[in-house]
Scaffold this motif. Structure first.
Motif, mmCIF file in Angstrom:
data_model
loop_
_atom_site.group_PDB
_atom_site.id
_atom_site.type_symbol
_atom_site.label_atom_id
_atom_site.label_comp_id
_atom_site.label_asym_id
_atom_site.label_seq_id
_atom_site.Cartn_x
_atom_site.Cartn_y
_atom_site.Cartn_z
ATOM 1 N N LYS A 65 0.841 -1.199 0.000
ATOM 2 C CA LYS A 65 0.000 0.000 0.000
ATOM 3 C C LYS A 65 0.871 1.241 0.000
ATOM 4 C CE LYS A 65 -3.973 -2.050 2.223
ATOM 5 N NZ LYS A 65 -4.974 -1.926 3.265
ATOM 6 N N GLU A 100 -9.651 2.286 -3.460
ATOM 7 C CA GLU A 100 -10.229 2.815 -2.221
ATOM 8 C C GLU A 100 -9.503 2.326 -0.965
ATOM 9 O OE1 GLU A 100 -12.663 -0.806 -3.385
ATOM 10 O OE2 GLU A 100 -11.882 0.926 -4.422
ATOM 11 N N ASN A 101 -8.744 1.225 -1.069
ATOM 12 C CA ASN A 101 -7.981 0.692 0.070
ATOM 13 C C ASN A 101 -6.510 1.100 0.036
ATOM 14 O OD1 ASN A 101 -10.233 -0.727 1.171
ATOM 15 N ND2 ASN A 101 -9.971 -2.238 -0.453
ATOM 16 N N ASN A 102 -6.175 2.058 -0.814
ATOM 17 C CA ASN A 102 -4.804 2.547 -1.012
ATOM 18 C C ASN A 102 -3.883 1.524 -1.668
ATOM 19 O OD1 ASN A 102 -4.972 5.194 -0.363
ATOM 20 N ND2 ASN A 102 -3.820 5.072 1.533
ATOM 21 N N ASN A 103 -4.456 0.505 -2.304
ATOM 22 C CA ASN A 103 -3.642 -0.429 -3.080
ATOM 23 C C ASN A 103 -3.257 0.250 -4.384
ATOM 24 O OD1 ASN A 103 -3.836 -2.684 -1.273
ATOM 25 N ND2 ASN A 103 -5.962 -2.897 -1.947
#
Length: 155
Positions: A4, A31-34
């Protein structure tokens, strides 16, 4: 699994895609910073028709929502997509590409509009002449000589 991103700034660009900024460089994350892209670009513009325009070292690229480079040119400008095509400018001449990045009409025009929604023709200017072209780049209708303002005031 990709690591991330830890970023200085995050801005929502699309439903599931966010622009991130780290050390004056930009990238895209979910949206999960991946990571969707690496944080390497000098700028990434908001999406148009699901595609992003990005610049890296004065080279323009078009990226899809998965971060894949669809189209890239050194020292050439990629315009926005409208009705399935985008204008490109190479050596100060305008041409057209499709969303796959294939050149539909070679850059050759001094000025060009996008293709009209009703007529499916674009107005172009080349070598001082104005005319319309179809999506294959073939002239349609009659060609007219353009007047430059110096023709009016200096004669």
């Amino acid at each position: 699994m990709a690591q991330k991103h830890h970023v200085n700034h995050r801005q929502q660009y699309d439903d599931d895609v966010f622009l991130v900024k780290k050390n004056k460089k930009f990238g895209l994350v979910d949206e999960n910073n991946n990571p969707i892209t690496s944080v390497i670009y000098d700028d990434i513009l908001p999406p148009e028709n699901g595609l992003f325009r990005a610049v890296l070292n004065d080279e323009w690229y078009i990226l899809n929502q998965q971060g894949k480079v669809m189209i890239g040119w050194a020292d050439h400008e990629a315009k926005y997509f409208l009705r399935g095509v985008a204008q490109i400018i190479i050596d100060e001449k305008i041409g057209f590409i499709d969303k796959a990045g294939d050149i539909m009409i070679e850059p050759q025009f001094d000025h060009a509009s996008y293709f009209d929604e009703e007529t499916n023709l674009a107005s172009v200017e080349k070598d001082g002449k104005e005319f319309k072209i179809n999506r294959q780049g073939k002239p349609v209708g009659k060609t007219e000589q353009t007047l430059h303002w110096t023709d009016i005031f200096l004669t």
